[in-house]
Design a protein around this motif. Structure first.
Motif, PDB file in Angstrom:
ATOM      1  N   MET A   1       0.837  -1.185   0.000  1.00  0.00           N
ATOM      2  CA  MET A   1       0.000   0.000   0.000  1.00  0.00           C
ATOM      3  C   MET A   1       0.883   1.251   0.000  1.00  0.00           C
ATOM      4  SD  MET A   1      -2.954   0.888   2.666  1.00  0.00           S
ATOM      5  CE  MET A   1      -3.158   2.545   3.191  1.00  0.00           C
ATOM      6  N   ILE A   2       0.556   2.209  -0.830  1.00  0.00           N
ATOM      7  CA  ILE A   2       1.300   3.461  -0.905  1.00  0.00           C
ATOM      8  C   ILE A   2       0.656   4.454   0.056  1.00  0.00           C
ATOM      9  CG2 ILE A   2       1.967   5.378  -2.379  1.00  0.00           C
ATOM     10  CD1 ILE A   2       1.813   3.440  -4.747  1.00  0.00           C
ATOM     11  N   SER A   3       1.477   4.975   0.978  1.00  0.00           N
ATOM     12  CA  SER A   3       0.910   5.936   1.925  1.00  0.00           C
ATOM     13  C   SER A   3       1.427   7.354   1.700  1.00  0.00           C
ATOM     14  CB  SER A   3       1.205   5.505   3.359  1.00  0.00           C
ATOM     15  OG  SER A   3       2.601   5.411   3.546  1.00  0.00           O
ATOM     16  N   ASP A   4       2.609   7.514   1.104  1.00  0.00           N
ATOM     17  CA  ASP A   4       3.178   8.835   0.841  1.00  0.00           C
ATOM     18  C   ASP A   4       3.561   8.953  -0.626  1.00  0.00           C
ATOM     19  OD1 ASP A   4       3.098   9.911   3.417  1.00  0.00           O
ATOM     20  OD2 ASP A   4       4.991   8.972   3.973  1.00  0.00           O
ATOM     21  N   VAL A   5       3.315  10.125  -1.190  1.00  0.00           N
ATOM     22  CA  VAL A   5       3.720  10.408  -2.566  1.00  0.00           C
ATOM     23  C   VAL A   5       4.385  11.775  -2.615  1.00  0.00           C
ATOM     24  CG1 VAL A   5       1.967   8.983  -3.687  1.00  0.00           C
ATOM     25  CG2 VAL A   5       1.465  11.352  -3.201  1.00  0.00           C
ATOM     26  N   CYS A   6       5.257  11.942  -3.610  1.00  0.00           N
ATOM     27  CA  CYS A   6       5.910  13.220  -3.857  1.00  0.00           C
ATOM     28  C   CYS A   6       5.661  13.573  -5.318  1.00  0.00           C
ATOM     29  CB  CYS A   6       7.398  13.099  -3.573  1.00  0.00           C
ATOM     30  SG  CYS A   6       8.292  14.613  -3.917  1.00  0.00           S
ATOM     31  N   VAL A   7       5.163  14.774  -5.565  1.00  0.00           N
ATOM     32  CA  VAL A   7       4.860  15.234  -6.917  1.00  0.00           C
ATOM     33  C   VAL A   7       5.589  16.560  -7.127  1.00  0.00           C
ATOM     34  CG1 VAL A   7       3.028  16.003  -8.480  1.00  0.00           C
ATOM     35  CG2 VAL A   7       2.572  14.175  -6.839  1.00  0.00           C
ATOM     36  N   ILE A   8       6.374  16.649  -8.206  1.00  0.00           N
ATOM     37  CA  ILE A   8       7.052  17.888  -8.557  1.00  0.00           C
ATOM     38  C   ILE A   8       6.603  18.260  -9.958  1.00  0.00           C
ATOM     39  CG2 ILE A   8       9.253  19.023  -8.952  1.00  0.00           C
ATOM     40  CD1 ILE A   8      10.452  17.078  -6.905  1.00  0.00           C
ATOM     41  N   GLY A   9       5.980  19.435 -10.078  1.00  0.00           N
ATOM     42  CA  GLY A   9       5.472  19.840 -11.377  1.00  0.00           C
ATOM     43  C   GLY A   9       4.909  21.249 -11.356  1.00  0.00           C
ATOM     44  N   ARG A  10       4.119  21.554 -12.367  1.00  0.00           N
ATOM     45  CA  ARG A  10       3.533  22.883 -12.504  1.00  0.00           C
ATOM     46  C   ARG A  10       2.048  22.836 -12.172  1.00  0.00           C
ATOM     47  NH1 ARG A  10       7.214  26.228 -14.053  1.00  0.00           N
ATOM     48  NH2 ARG A  10       8.943  25.500 -15.305  1.00  0.00           N
ATOM     49  N   VAL A  11       1.602  23.861 -11.462  1.00  0.00           N
ATOM     50  CA  VAL A  11       0.190  23.965 -11.091  1.00  0.00           C
ATOM     51  C   VAL A  11      -0.624  24.137 -12.373  1.00  0.00           C
ATOM     52  CG1 VAL A  11      -1.492  25.355  -9.852  1.00  0.00           C
ATOM     53  CG2 VAL A  11       0.764  24.951  -8.857  1.00  0.00           C
ATOM     54  N   GLY A  12      -1.675  23.329 -12.504  1.00  0.00           N
ATOM     55  CA  GLY A  12      -2.503  23.361 -13.705  1.00  0.00           C
ATOM     56  C   GLY A  12      -3.877  23.950 -13.457  1.00  0.00           C
ATOM     57  N   GLU A  13      -4.810  23.530 -14.295  1.00  0.00           N
ATOM     58  CA  GLU A  13      -6.158  24.103 -14.258  1.00  0.00           C
ATOM     59  C   GLU A  13      -6.941  23.710 -13.006  1.00  0.00           C
ATOM     60  OE1 GLU A  13      -9.059  22.515 -17.028  1.00  0.00           O
ATOM     61  OE2 GLU A  13      -7.832  20.726 -17.250  1.00  0.00           O
ATOM     62  N   ILE A  14      -7.896  24.569 -12.661  1.00  0.00           N
ATOM     63  CA  ILE A  14      -8.805  24.296 -11.549  1.00  0.00           C
ATOM     64  C   ILE A  14      -9.958  23.464 -12.093  1.00  0.00           C
ATOM     65  CG2 ILE A  14     -10.418  25.347  -9.918  1.00  0.00           C
ATOM     66  CD1 ILE A  14      -8.502  27.743  -9.778  1.00  0.00           C
ATOM     67  N   VAL A  15     -10.213  22.325 -11.446  1.00  0.00           N
ATOM     68  CA  VAL A  15     -11.255  21.403 -11.885  1.00  0.00           C
ATOM     69  C   VAL A  15     -12.553  21.653 -11.125  1.00  0.00           C
ATOM     70  CG1 VAL A  15     -11.864  18.956 -12.109  1.00  0.00           C
ATOM     71  CG2 VAL A  15      -9.506  19.686 -12.461  1.00  0.00           C
ATOM     72  N   SER A  16     -12.447  21.951  -9.840  1.00  0.00           N
ATOM     73  CA  SER A  16     -13.603  22.268  -9.002  1.00  0.00           C
ATOM     74  C   SER A  16     -13.123  23.248  -7.925  1.00  0.00           C
ATOM     75  CB  SER A  16     -14.179  20.990  -8.377  1.00  0.00           C
ATOM     76  OG  SER A  16     -13.327  20.487  -7.379  1.00  0.00           O
ATOM     77  N   PRO A  17     -14.016  23.774  -7.088  1.00  0.00           N
ATOM     78  CA  PRO A  17     -13.592  24.768  -6.099  1.00  0.00           C
ATOM     79  C   PRO A  17     -12.464  24.326  -5.161  1.00  0.00           C
ATOM     80  CG  PRO A  17     -15.967  24.765  -6.269  1.00  0.00           C
ATOM     81  CD  PRO A  17     -15.469  23.602  -7.091  1.00  0.00           C
ATOM     82  N   ASN A  18     -12.268  23.019  -4.979  1.00  0.00           N
ATOM     83  CA  ASN A  18     -11.188  22.578  -4.095  1.00  0.00           C
ATOM     84  C   ASN A  18     -10.322  21.470  -4.718  1.00  0.00           C
ATOM     85  OD1 ASN A  18     -12.815  20.360  -3.882  1.00  0.00           O
ATOM     86  ND2 ASN A  18     -13.252  20.597  -1.726  1.00  0.00           N
ATOM     87  N   LEU A  19     -10.289  21.396  -6.052  1.00  0.00           N
ATOM     88  CA  LEU A  19      -9.489  20.378  -6.740  1.00  0.00           C
ATOM     89  C   LEU A  19      -8.865  20.989  -7.987  1.00  0.00           C
ATOM     90  CD1 LEU A  19      -8.987  17.190  -6.661  1.00  0.00           C
ATOM     91  CD2 LEU A  19     -10.671  17.119  -8.483  1.00  0.00           C
ATOM     92  N   ARG A  20      -7.573  20.745  -8.176  1.00  0.00           N
ATOM     93  CA  ARG A  20      -6.910  21.235  -9.384  1.00  0.00           C
ATOM     94  C   ARG A  20      -5.855  20.244  -9.833  1.00  0.00           C
ATOM     95  NH1 ARG A  20      -4.267  26.944  -8.464  1.00  0.00           N
ATOM     96  NH2 ARG A  20      -4.454  26.861 -10.711  1.00  0.00           N
ATOM     97  N   MET A  21      -5.437  20.389 -11.073  1.00  0.00           N
ATOM     98  CA  MET A  21      -4.452  19.486 -11.656  1.00  0.00           C
ATOM     99  C   MET A  21      -3.038  20.014 -11.428  1.00  0.00           C
ATOM    100  SD  MET A  21      -5.995  16.984 -12.954  1.00  0.00           S
ATOM    101  CE  MET A  21      -7.513  16.434 -13.647  1.00  0.00           C
ATOM    102  N   VAL A  22      -2.099  19.088 -11.329  1.00  0.00           N
ATOM    103  CA  VAL A  22      -0.674  19.407 -11.335  1.00  0.00           C
ATOM    104  C   VAL A  22      -0.095  18.663 -12.536  1.00  0.00           C
ATOM    105  CG1 VAL A  22       1.523  19.160 -10.115  1.00  0.00           C
ATOM    106  CG2 VAL A  22      -0.537  19.779  -8.856  1.00  0.00           C
ATOM    107  N   GLU A  23       0.653  19.378 -13.376  1.00  0.00           N
ATOM    108  CA  GLU A  23       1.215  18.821 -14.603  1.00  0.00           C
ATOM    109  C   GLU A  23       2.644  18.361 -14.349  1.00  0.00           C
ATOM    110  OE1 GLU A  23       0.845  22.171 -17.163  1.00  0.00           O
ATOM    111  OE2 GLU A  23      -1.324  21.915 -17.381  1.00  0.00           O
TER     112      GLU A  23
END
Length: 96
Positions: A1-23
């Motif tokens: 089971m994966i409990s921790d993740v690391c994401v390095i990228g650029r902030v993307g579009e807003i999908v909903s009021p509290n969710l957005r994409m990272v590219e």
């Protein structure tokens, strides 16, 4: 089971009021072109207008978080720590 993740990228579009994409660009090119993956991310507070949601598209960030299942989006990253990796303007101007 994966409990921790690391994401390095650029902030993307807003999908909903509290969710957005990272590219995130893949490390190795496919057929000579780098593929950009869209990863849905939600800031841990889930409040509208939080730090993460106010950032400008294209801002370079490092995210530490955990995976969670969302009813609409499937697997998403819950952003627990957010570090900006650039200088300059990071936020949209508030309209008054």
């Amino acid at each position: 089971m994966i409990s921790d993740v690391c994401v390095i990228g650029r902030v993307g579009e807003i999908v909903s009021p509290n969710l957005r994409m990272v590219e995130v660009e893949r490390v190795a090119p496919i057929n000579g072109r780098f593929v950009v993956d869209q990863i849905p991310c939600r800031y841990w507070t889930k409040k509208d207008g939080n730090y993460f949601m106010k950032m400008l598209e294209g801002s370079y960030v490092a995210i530490k978080g955990r995976l969670e299942k969302d009813g609409e989006m499937g697997i998403i990253v819950i952003v627990e720590e957010l570090v900006t990796l650039q200088r300059g303007k990071l936020y949209r101007e508030e309209k008054t």
